[in-house]
Design a protein around this motif. Structure first.
Motif, PDB file in Angstrom:
ATOM      1  N   GLN A  28      47.573  42.347  30.015  1.00 49.32           N
ATOM      2  CA  GLN A  28      46.371  41.736  30.576  1.00 49.32           C
ATOM      3  C   GLN A  28      45.794  40.808  29.505  1.00 49.32           C
ATOM      4  OE1 GLN A  28      45.201  42.600  33.718  1.00 49.32           O
ATOM      5  NE2 GLN A  28      45.536  44.769  34.072  1.00 49.32           N
ATOM      6  N   ILE A  30      42.989  37.785  28.677  1.00 48.79           N
ATOM      7  CA  ILE A  30      41.796  37.045  29.093  1.00 48.79           C
ATOM      8  C   ILE A  30      41.867  35.625  28.526  1.00 48.79           C
ATOM      9  CG2 ILE A  30      39.274  36.942  28.953  1.00 48.79           C
ATOM     10  CD1 ILE A  30      39.218  39.939  28.779  1.00 48.79           C
ATOM     11  N   ALA A  39      36.132  32.815  33.040  1.00 45.24           N
ATOM     12  CA  ALA A  39      37.435  33.074  32.433  1.00 45.24           C
ATOM     13  C   ALA A  39      38.404  33.529  33.510  1.00 45.24           C
ATOM     14  CB  ALA A  39      37.324  34.130  31.330  1.00 45.24           C
ATOM     15  N   VAL A  41      42.211  35.870  34.068  1.00 44.32           N
ATOM     16  CA  VAL A  41      43.004  36.951  33.486  1.00 44.32           C
ATOM     17  C   VAL A  41      44.455  36.765  33.940  1.00 44.32           C
ATOM     18  CG1 VAL A  41      43.372  39.439  33.320  1.00 44.32           C
ATOM     19  CG2 VAL A  41      41.044  38.526  33.480  1.00 44.32           C
ATOM     20  N   LEU A  99      37.938  36.682  37.024  1.00 47.24           N
ATOM     21  CA  LEU A  99      37.409  37.943  36.501  1.00 47.24           C
ATOM     22  C   LEU A  99      37.081  38.928  37.609  1.00 47.24           C
ATOM     23  CD1 LEU A  99      35.044  36.838  33.582  1.00 47.24           C
ATOM     24  CD2 LEU A  99      37.345  37.790  33.452  1.00 47.24           C
ATOM     25  N   ILE A 121      35.499  44.340  32.954  1.00 50.36           N
ATOM     26  CA  ILE A 121      35.256  43.320  31.929  1.00 50.36           C
ATOM     27  C   ILE A 121      33.789  42.936  31.951  1.00 50.36           C
ATOM     28  CG2 ILE A 121      35.891  41.043  31.062  1.00 50.36           C
ATOM     29  CD1 ILE A 121      38.488  41.282  32.620  1.00 50.36           C
ATOM     30  N   TYR A 132      33.264  39.619  24.771  1.00 47.07           N
ATOM     31  CA  TYR A 132      34.006  40.296  25.838  1.00 47.07           C
ATOM     32  C   TYR A 132      34.152  41.783  25.507  1.00 47.07           C
ATOM     33  CZ  TYR A 132      35.341  35.640  27.439  1.00 47.07           C
ATOM     34  OH  TYR A 132      35.317  34.343  27.889  1.00 47.07           O
ATOM     35  N   VAL A 134      36.097  45.101  27.194  1.00 48.45           N
ATOM     36  CA  VAL A 134      37.113  45.472  28.182  1.00 48.45           C
ATOM     37  C   VAL A 134      37.285  46.987  28.177  1.00 48.45           C
ATOM     38  CG1 VAL A 134      39.536  45.233  28.871  1.00 48.45           C
ATOM     39  CG2 VAL A 134      38.311  43.277  27.918  1.00 48.45           C
TER      40      VAL A 134
END
Length: 256
Positions: A28, A30, A39, A41, A99, A121, A132, A134
């Motif tokens: 994954q 970003i 953003a 992914v 996102l 996120i 960010y 996560v």
């Protein structure tokens, strides 16, 4: 004692030879939108397998692709690249989502039965930097059970089942932009964080990471705008400056 261990060791070797190896890598990544907020992914599954496990995985992914074509599924569809050669299976599934969609649970039916986890996120936009956070909850699961997998409860069957799981590796990668400030993973290749998941535990894992992304494109745009504004002010101020009249070089003598 040794007479009991010998059949168990032989069962492990037999499982590896018959069922083969299986390696699953989930990534994954970003990717901040340049200059503008937001953003995307990039999600990717890399699968390498052989033997009966490879056959089962390929069949599961083929069934998933057939169902997705027959049924209208919401969301971005996975792209599949098959570079398999003979009994060796090399599959790559990938897609890029926003996102919002990245935080939606991925149906295991669309990935051939694999749990890629549920991602959360939290993005903070600080103007010249972005933050960010996560959090991913994933329950590692084995691929579809190939035909012939032992289901008995005796010691030999249990040892054989463990040997099959021992031939399966599940690595989870997360790519964060900028500087990683906190994580319970370990640094991996290509500036990614990695978690090595255990299929035998059967319990969920929580993967966490944080990063600060200095927004260089915005800084460059800001500097260019500042230079242009200062240049325009200077040019305008010079254009408004009065020009002094120069005295004549030659003068006509006055008549007496």
């Amino acid at each position: 004692m040794y007479r009991r261990l010998l059949p168990l060791a032989a069962a492990g070797l037999l499982a590896t030879a018959c069922f083969g190896k299986f390696a699953l890598g989930v990534t994954q990544t970003i990717e901040p939108t340049p200059i503008l907020p937001g953003a995307n992914v990039r999600q990717e599954l890399n699968i390498e397998a052989d033997g009966l496990l490879g056959t089962a995985v390929k069949q599961a992914l083929t069934d998933a692709a057939t169902k997705s074509q027959a049924q209208t599924q919401s969301g971005t569809q996975w792209q599949i690249r098959d570079n398999s050669e003979g009994a060796a299976v090399h599959l790559r599934m990938f897609r890029t989502v926003n996102l919002t969609e990245a935080q939606s649970a991925v149906a295991q039916s669309s990935t051939g039965g694999f749990d890629v986890g549920t991602m959360n996120i939290h993005a903070d936009d600080w103007g010249l930097a972005r933050h960010y956070t996560v959090r991913i909850v994933v329950t590692p699961s084995a691929p579809s059970t190939p035909a012939g997998t032992p289901t008995g409860t005796d010691a030999t069957s249990q040892q054989l089942a463990k040997a099959i799981l021992a031939g399966i590796t599940y690595d989870y990668y997360v790519g964060l932009p900028g500087i990683v400030t906190a994580s319970n993973g370990v640094p991996g290749d290509q500036s990614r964080l990695v978690w090595h998941l255990d299929l035998t535990s059967g319990s969920e894992r929580v993967l966490t990471a944080e990063s600060i992304y200095p927004d260089v494109p915005r800084l460059v745009v800001l500097l260019i705008a500042f230079v242009l504004i200062v240049g325009a002010v200077l040019i305008r101020s010079r254009g408004r400056r009065p020009v002094a009249a120069e005295p004549p070089i030659f003068t006509t003598p006055s008549q007496p």
